[in-house]
Design an enzyme around this catalytic site. Structure first.
Site, short mmCIF file in Angstrom:
data_model
loop_
_atom_site.label_atom_id
_atom_site.label_comp_id
_atom_site.label_asym_id
_atom_site.label_seq_id
_atom_site.Cartn_x
_atom_site.Cartn_y
_atom_site.Cartn_z
N ASP A 568 48.92 -7.59 -24.20
CA ASP A 568 50.26 -8.11 -23.99
C ASP A 568 50.23 -9.60 -23.63
O ASP A 568 49.40 -10.04 -22.82
CB ASP A 568 50.88 -7.34 -22.81
CG ASP A 568 52.31 -7.76 -22.52
OD1 ASP A 568 53.17 -7.49 -23.35
OD2 ASP A 568 52.54 -8.39 -21.46
N GLU A 634 49.01 -9.76 -28.84
CA GLU A 634 50.41 -10.14 -28.98
C GLU A 634 50.44 -11.64 -28.68
O GLU A 634 50.57 -12.06 -27.54
CB GLU A 634 51.31 -9.39 -27.99
CG GLU A 634 52.78 -9.67 -28.27
CD GLU A 634 53.67 -9.79 -27.04
OE1 GLU A 634 54.89 -9.77 -27.20
OE2 GLU A 634 53.15 -9.94 -25.92
C1 NOJ Z 1 55.60 -8.61 -24.23
C2 NOJ Z 1 56.01 -7.18 -24.29
O1 NOJ Z 1 56.04 -6.77 -25.61
C3 NOJ Z 1 57.36 -7.11 -23.63
O2 NOJ Z 1 57.97 -5.88 -23.85
C4 NOJ Z 1 57.18 -7.41 -22.19
O3 NOJ Z 1 58.44 -7.45 -21.57
C5 NOJ Z 1 56.51 -8.77 -22.00
N1 NOJ Z 1 55.40 -8.96 -22.87
C6 NOJ Z 1 56.01 -8.92 -20.58
O4 NOJ Z 1 54.94 -8.06 -20.34
#
Ligand code: NOJ
Ligand code: CA
Length: 939
Positions: A568, A634
């Site tokens: 993440d 991500e």
């Molecule tokens: C990206 C995640 O996909 C999202 O859902 C989340 O709110 C943020 N990162 C913070 O962790």
């Protein structure tokens, strides 16, 4: 009877590996050897029928005379021969002639041997040698050599030299060199001479004067070719491109380019010959010869003769060849722009990365071409009627997922969490959220999923934890400057009494990025950094405890059978030392949001963590043969594939989501640019992209593409994930989402689907405010409605009483209310409807699985300037997406010989799918594709 190819297929190795095992070679890894033995046992394969040691006349033996058995191209032909002869019960006697005198001797001896037939590969024959063979007791067939008295199968080498040279000229090259072999090569490699003839003919036809200074000859060796190419590159007017007559010579030319400080293909383009693994590994553009096919055809001619007892007449059968464009050819630096405008196809091809742990014989790792299904645990299926999805719910739906045809599941965070950001606020990284189940249930899920061929991936959240995590709770009661506080970013405030935040940073979900605490003695205290919400304090990756914690966490879940992690928010790990004010904030597109803060975005400081993780993963794989693990980042880098590559590479993440496609509006230029730039950034480096069109943070594609402004707005506004508010036409959106899915599923690499897209679910836009749970909604005072609309529990049936089958009895309301219209999109109904989105996804995934070109072949962008169509080719398959509102016909050469494999358009019942012309999406006579439609065309 089992054949050597059956054994190879079952063991997942090449025939050569099997034969090395049979020969007791030490070059075979013990794990591979064990696999081959297991396969032989399972198939009851008996390798030698002659092992009885009988001296009686041999029965059913075919001699194969081949120079350099170990040479990969010889080996490929042999593979074709083995495959064709074995079903006839014929065994091979291999004469490996690796020196010219031995070849000559063999040609005298062999006709006296008691064979049933003879195949000679790539050995030039003197007149009397061929004549002697023609009079032997058994028939002889030649492969890639010829003689007037014997039948032969030939690959057209002149054509090979020609298409390589023509490709370079089409890119704008004029000074093209040729590196081949000397005429008096001991084996008389005539192919090099023919390839050179094709090269010269192509130049002459194009009106380019042949310049002998650009032609060099040397032995079939990499070092020799390196020397020759170095000489070429040292010329005052060096060539901008090189055609090498073999693979090893091309590798030598690549070495020379590197030594001369030339970048390939920017400064010099290089084409090799023989599309063998070696070429694929090096990303070489090559001339592909049907080596295996030539082996097969030669054998077929021979077995035909043996079956009929009639000797074939002397003739020459020519086989077609083609160019495989990979990363070593491009337009010469100056001409590139002009050429693109001319409509020269941009071509890039995939090649397999050179080193992957725990792969069999260099095969791609599973994740490189997988279809992964992202599953929001809370919203997928509820097993115990509390209105919240859970792990048991997923277990119960594994048959559905297996039928869908996915390879892996990525679970959104399912660790204990107060759910302030639905699991992205982790309170304990080593357990399961009680609402979702427990570790035992998790283990059962991994086990059951494996049993149906599905791997489990999890979500790791490294940037922040929950404010309820034990560490943060400890930090709150620990003194300033303590190690407990050092695991986070605690700072004193500015201004009188430290009342002002330590700097001006804004949080990504709105508001200040700083929150003030109360010290244990009750006084107003320090501030801590939380760049998403205050419930998600940022971890300090400079602290060894943090590094160690995630090491333990990754291993903990790998030990439980998890095969990878989606990581993440990796682009915000690492902050500018000293945490200075964000001077750019004012000029940013959305100054009130933190997303454009350069002090915590794309920072170089973050990368040490990812390099460390990769080393951990590789060490884990080394200790666990057979395991292949993946880390996918991500990493949000809108339209900056160069930055994406800083995260996805051989030292950090295996993959990073190619978000540009998800961000792109509905128009051909945007889609094409997203694909082209991603492919260009990844594939020449041996990486395959990880595509996605939907996830739990973005508005669902049906809604996005159905917006009145879809042609100009994708999933972002000014680089921030944000939605347009234009009106939505769900039918248009559905049509386009179908086409987009097909387009995406044909692309090279891995595809991440998001649960519910296979049902065609639109975004739920009208959730009542009181139902909304995404912190973005509250933190922006309702200005942003947030992401709840793509997280509404999945509809499994059309029964509203059980929340459309989400909960077994519907005793409790689901955590977000599904809208009434969802009776229209649900698994039960769609399973029965061949025209449903679900049926389309299933069909596409099944065809993708059954069509190796769609996973392994290269990528070539066609019609690069078309205003409506985005078209690409993967091996034999052509994928066409028509993004316009009118039917478009396709160029005849794309359609010829191809049929519709899958179409995004619902076919009327009873229609046959023979050719795109008759039965494609369009109505026109010639092959055509209808508006907002996509099609896969294949042979
Ligand atoms: C990206 C995640 O996909 C999202 O859902 C989340 O709110 C943020 N990162 C913070 O962790
Ligand atoms: Ca539940």
């Amino acid at each position: 009877m089992a054949t050597i190819s059956d054994v190879a297929a079952l063991a997942g190795v090449g025939i050569g590996t099997v034969s090395r095992v049979l020969n007791g070679s030490h070059q075979v890894r013990p794990t591979t050897r064990a696999k081959v033995h297991a396969a032989m046992e399972e198939l009851d394969y008996r390798p030698t029928r002659s092992s009885a040691g009988s001296t009686a006349r041999r029965q059913g033996f075919v001699g194969v005379l081949v120079p350099f058995f170990d040479e990969p191209s010889s080996y490929q032909r042999l593979r074709g021969i083995v495959q064709s002869l074995q079903p006839h019960g014929l065994e091979i006697v291999l004469y490996n002639v690796d020196a010219p005198d031995r070849a000559r001797r063999r040609l005298v001896e062999v006709p006296q041997h008691q064979l049933d037939g003879l195949i000679i590969i790539a050995l030039p024959l003197r007149s009397e040698e061929g004549d002697r063979l023609a009079q032997a007791q058994f028939p002889t067939v030649l492969i890639d050599t010829s003689h007037p008295a014997l039948p032969s199968v030939l690959i057209d080498d002149r054509r090979g030299g020609r298409i390589a040279t023509e490709h370079l000229m089409s890119l704008g090259h004029e000074r093209i060199a040729f590196i081949g072999e000397p005429e008096r090569n001991p084996f008389g490699f005539v192919s090099s001479r023919y390839r050179q003839e094709g090269y010269t003919a192509a130049l002459t036809d194009a009106g380019i004067t042949f310049d002998s200074r650009y032609v060099k000859h040397g032995p079939h060796m990499r070092t020799a070719a390196r020397q020759l190419a170095s000489e070429l590159f040292a010329m005052a007017d060096p060539p901008t491109a090189v055609v090498a007559a073999s693979d090893v010579q091309a590798l030598g030319a690549l070495d020379a380019a590197r030594l001369a400080g030339k970048s390939v293909p920017r400064d010099v383009s290089i084409i090799g010959y023989d599309d063998i693994d070696l070429a694929a590994y090096s990303g070489l553009t090559t001339v592909r010869q049907p080596l295996e096919v030539s082996g097969q055809r030669g054998s077929e001619i021979l077995t035909g003769a043996l079956a009929t007892g009639i000797r074939p007449i002397p003739f020459v059968e020519e086989l077609a060849i083609e160019l495989v464009v990979r990363g070593t050819t491009a337009a010469p630096a100056r001409a590139s722009k002009a050429n693109r405008r001319d409509g020269t196809p941009m071509v890039v091809c995939a090649f397999r990365p050179p080193v992957r742990s725990n792969t069999v014989d260099g095969a791609p790792a599973w994740w490189e071409t997988a279809v992964v299904y992202q599953l929001y645990v809370r919203s997928f299926a509820d097993s115990n009627d509390d209105g919240i999805g859970d792990l048991a719910g997923i277990r119960g739906r594994l048959p559905y997922l297996a039928d869908l045809g996915i390879d892996a599941i990525w679970l959104n965070p399912c660790y204990p969490s107060p759910q302030a950001d639905h699991g992205y606020d982790v309170a304990d990284y080593f357990d399961i959220e009680p609402d979702y189940g427990d570790l035992e249930e998790f283990d059962a899920l991994v086990r059951d999923a494996r049993a149906v061929g599905i791997r489990i991936m999890m979500d790791v959240v490294p940037n922040h934890c929950s404010s309820e995590h034990a560490w943060f709770q400890a930090a709150l009661v620990a003194p300033r400057g303590s190690s407990e506080r050092e695991r986070f970013y605690f700072r004193d405030g500015r201004g009188t009494g430290g009342d002002e935040p330590p700097n001006n940073w804004q949080a990504i979900f709105g508001g200040s990025a700083w929150t003030r605490i109360t010290e244990p003695d009750g006084s107003p205290g320090q501030w801590y950094l939380a760049i998403f919400t205050p419930a998600q304090p940022d971890l300090n990756w400079n602290h060894p405890d943090v590094v160690d914690h995630f090491d333990r966490m990754l291993r903990f879940w790998f030990d439980r059978g998890v095969e990878g992690f989606r990581a993440d928010a990796v682009t915000v790990v690492g902050k500018t030392p000293g945490l200075p004010d964000n001077e750019l904030q004012q000029g940013a597109a959305r100054p009130e949001l933190g997303a454009s803060n350069a002090h915590f975005t794309w920072r170089p400081e973050g990368h040490a963590a990812w390099r460390h993780w990769r080393q951990l993963v590789e060490a884990y794989e080394a200790d666990h043969p057979g395991r292949q693990l993946v880390l996918v980042a991500e990493a949000y880098t809108p339209r900056r594939p160069d930055i994406l590559r800083q995260y996805a590479n051989d030292e950090e993440f295996h993959q990073a989501f190619a978000f540009d496609l998800m961000l792109a509006p509905w128009n051909a230029d945007a889609f094409r640019d997203a694909v082209r730039s991603t492919v260009e950034a990844m594939m020449p480096a041996g990486l395959l992209p990880a595509w996605t069109m939907n996830n739990h943070d973005a508005q669902r594609a049906v809604t996005r593409f159905g917006r009145a402004d879809a042609e100009t707005h994708g999933a972002e506004i000014d680089g921030v994930l944000e939605n347009s508010h234009a009106t939505v036409d769900v039918d248009t959106g559905t049509r386009r989402a179908r086409a987009a899915a097909l387009f995406e599923l044909g692309l090279p690499g891995c595809v991440y689907l998001y649960a519910g897209e296979e049902l065609g679910l639109p975004e739920v836009l009208d959730l009542p405010d009181e139902a909304r749970q995404d912190p973005i909604f509250a933190r922006t005072g309702g200005v942003e409605i947030g992401r709840d609309g793509c997280r509404v529990p999945l509809p499994w049936t059309d029964d509203p009483a059980t929340s459309f089958g989400f909960s077994p009895h519907g005793k409790n309301d689901p955590w977000l209310p599904p809208p009434k219209e969802w009776a229209r999109w649900n698994v039960a109904s769609e399973q029965l409807d061949p025209s449903s989105m679900l049926s389309l996804y299933r069909r596409a995934l099944a065809v993708r699985r059954a069509t190796p070109d769609l996973t392994l072949a290269g990528f070539e962008l066609l019609l690069p300037d078309d205003p409506d169509l985005v078209v690409y080719r993967r091996g034999e398959v052509v994928v066409v997406l028509n993004m316009s509102d009118h039917e478009r016909s396709l160029p005849a050469d794309l359609v010829a010989g191809r049929r519709v494999l899958v179409s995004s358009v619902v076919e009327p019942a009873g229609s046959s799918r023979r050719s795109p012309g008759r039965n494609g999406n369009g109505r026109n006579g010639a092959g055509s594709v209808g508006p907002d439609a996509a099609v896969w065309l294949g042979r």
